[in-house]
Design an enzyme around this catalytic site. Structure first.
Site, PDB file in Angstrom:
ATOM      1  N   ASP A  32     -50.735 -10.225  45.202  1.00 50.33           N
ATOM      2  CA  ASP A  32     -51.605 -11.154  45.891  1.00 50.33           C
ATOM      3  C   ASP A  32     -51.122 -11.324  47.340  1.00 50.33           C
ATOM      4  OD1 ASP A  32     -49.404 -12.216  44.439  1.00 50.33           O
ATOM      5  OD2 ASP A  32     -50.206 -14.237  44.517  1.00 50.33           O
ATOM      6  N   GLU A  82     -37.605 -10.989  50.377  1.00 49.54           N
ATOM      7  CA  GLU A  82     -38.619 -10.733  49.353  1.00 49.54           C
ATOM      8  C   GLU A  82     -39.266  -9.365  49.532  1.00 49.54           C
ATOM      9  OE1 GLU A  82     -42.690 -12.947  47.735  1.00 49.54           O
ATOM     10  OE2 GLU A  82     -42.092 -13.121  49.844  1.00 49.54           O
TER      11      GLU A  82
END
Length: 602
Positions: free
Chosen positions: A349, A554
């Protein structure tokens, strides 16, 4: 290693089956048509989850806070993670009494209210020391010989201690005051804004924990996910009440398999197996199930992502409302919100992969897509459960799931494989095709390039020898090398540079690891060498960014070594669970010679 050698003879039948997968895929020929771009609109049982009074109130608070503070540095997730100090009724009453100027709460009053009625986001997760952590485990990364890399690897290992948490006693005492769920055992969180457990992050966290010899901590993570399955029927996207409407890529059985391979703990498998089977049912039935008839008349049961939600996601509600503002009626907005939540279930997403227009988020059509990677994961779930059942002496269950894996294998080859591209392509369902069984049309394969087109390679790791399938491996290797996905610092997620975080130029740890493992275990020397090359690139970029910023990230910008990723709806995050796990797993697999430079190359 002794455990692995002990397991190999028992996996022979599965290994042969995986070998057949590669050979038989080569036999399927298909053409490359224009891709479909319609949204799936058939009537299905798509009842939505109900929200809770607490979540509804926190969303209202989130919306009011945006009006007060403005969009700069505003993170909507912060507000739905706030733990209440007092009962909701008292908190709501105080909220409605706040003064407003032209409908907006002045900042000083909002801040006083937050301090008086809430603890800080994340305060209901408290630090706990992992009992099985030691500063330098015995036989830790024996193939890492470069002293710089070894020092860094030990620092990455030490991050498990920083990310260790347990749910506070207040969550269990006053569950109505928290969106956090009362997980029974300690956890490892991803980091930064992600202050709770996430599903597919946990697989790579566990891979790293096993390198760190933290077997008990790894088991505790699985036990928490099993608790979610038992409570909700599936593993939630994350361990918050507002995530109950969706899951994430199904890797729970893979977590159990990795732990069993390291520890040989059959009792752990026995306790986990009923929940694995329960989760499997969630993914193969109801709204997740799609039937497709191939060109030879064979019917195939495959799975898709589909969230039970048609409202703004609570953790991103202000963003979703803004994104939906271009739609004029409520039904169109609800359809868009469902696609947004379903895309969150994919873990990607957001990405152009799920859009009919790569540069327009409002064209998300995730529920119209039968994804390559989801069905690859489920193929492995079926084989994992078959293997576990065999170890436990449950021959009936073993045969049932082994048969299911063969059926899905056939479906993957029939529906996703494209022999001209030598890749596996997502399949789009056309809106006008509302039959119980959809007729396969080659033009509905999505011929755009994504890293997911090569995720089925991950299953090669179970094969014990490819024999005549070497030609298949070489064709896929050539396709991958020509795809444009391999960049100077790793594998890029897609070739579309549209500002979404699961698109160019970002590279993500999970996708690096899945493809590297597939290449490494392909049985091909060229495949192994390519796997090592990508691993070296990825390790270098993680090391360089760590040296510059003092943190693991990340995601990374793979156009250049040491560049941190960006894009998407929130600021880049650090910590970081799955990046730590992948780096440790790759260093364990490939090592780092004394004379190999770790610094970025110009």
């Amino acid at each position: 290693m002794a455990v692995i050698k002990h397991l190999l003879p028992k996996m022979t039948s599965l290994s042969l089956h995986f070998s057949f997968f590669l050979f038989s895929t080569l036999l399927l020929m298909s053409v490359i048509p224009p891709r479909a771009a319609a949204s799936y609109s058939c009537t299905v049982d798509d009842r939505t989850y109900s929200t809770t009074p607490l979540v509804s109130f926190l969303q209202r608070l989130q919306s009011e806070a945006l009006k007060t503070l403005g969009p700069s540095s505003f993170d909507p997730k912060f507000y739905v993670d706030l733990p209440l100090k007092k009962d909701l009724s008292l908190t709501e009453a105080a909220f409605w009494k706040l003064p407003r100027v032209k409908g907006i709460i002045p900042e000083k009053y909002l801040r006083r209210f937050l301090e008086a009625y809430f603890d800080d986001a994340g305060d209901d997760m408290v630090y706990t020391e992992p009992e099985d952590f030691v500063p330098e485990p015995v036989e830790f990364l024996p193939k890492v010989l470069n002293p710089k890399v070894r020092v860094w690897a030990l620092e990455v290992h030490s991050l498990w201690k920083n990310l260790s948490r347990r749910v506070s006693d207040n969550v269990k005492k006053y569950p109505e005051r928290h969106t956090l769920l009362p997980l029974p055992e300690p956890v490892i969180i991803p980091g930064s804004r992600f202050k709770e457990v996430y599903y597919w992050d946990s697989y790579w966290i566990i891979r790293g924990l096993l390198v760190s010899k933290m077997y008990d901590t790894a088991k505790e993570i699985v036990n928490n996910l099993v608790w979610l399955v038992d409570a909700y029927g599936h593993v939630l996207n994350g361990a918050r009440v507002y995530y109950a409407n969706r899951s994430q890529p199904p890797l729970l059985s893979s977590m159990v398999m990795e732990i069993y391979t390291r520890t040989g703990d059959l009792e752990f498998v026995r306790k986990s197996l009923p929940s694995l089977m329960k989760e499997y049912t969630f993914w193969i039935s109801g709204i997740h199930k799609v039937m497709i008839r191939d060109l030879h008349g064979h019917k195939h049961s495959l799975s898709r992502y589909y969230a039970r939600w048609n409202k703004p996601r609570p953790e991103s509600a202000t963003i979703d409302v803004e994104s939906a503002s271009k739609f004029l009626n409520d039904s169109d907005k609800e359809a868009f919100y469902r696609e947004v939540a379903s895309t969150a279930e994919t873990g990607w997403d957001f990405s152009s992969r799920w859009m009919s227009n790569s540069f327009d988020l409002s064209t998300l059509s995730t529920t119209s897509i039968v994804p390559v990677d989801l069905n690859t994961y489920l193929y492995k779930v079926e084989l994992d459960i078959a293997f576990f059942a065999q170890q436990l002496g449950d021959i009936k269950t073993h045969e049932k799931f082994f048969k299911a894996s063969k059926a899905r294998q056939f479906a993957i080859r029939s529906i996703f494989w494209n022999a001209e591209m030598n890749q596996w392509l997502d399949y789009w369902i056309r809106s006008k095709d509302c039959e119980d069984v959809h007729q396969f049309e080659a033009r509905n394969q999505n011929d755009r390039i994504f890293a997911s087109n090569f995720i089925p390679m991950w299953n090669w790791k179970h094969a014990s020898g490819l024999g005549e399938n070497n030609i298949m491996v070489e064709r896929i290797l050539e396709s991958f090398q020509k795809s444009g996905l391999l960049q100077p610092a790793g594998i890029v997620t897609s070739l579309s540079n549209n500002g979404q975080q699961w698109d160019f130029p970002n590279g993500w740890s999970p996708l690096q690891h899945l493809i590297i493992e597939g290449l490494s275990n392909s049985g091909s020397k060229a495949g192994w060498e390519l796997a090592q090359d990508i691993a070296v690139r990825w390790i270098r970029t993680n090391y360089a960014a760590y040296n510059t910023t003092g943190a693991m990230h990340e995601k990374y910008d793979v156009k250049g070594c040491g560049k941190v990723g960006g894009g998407g709806e929130y600021k880049p995050q650090t910590g970081f669970g799955w990046s730590n796990g992948v780096v440790l797993a790759l260093l364990e697999e490939f090592g780092w010679p004394f004379d190999r430079d770790i610094e970025c190359r110009s």
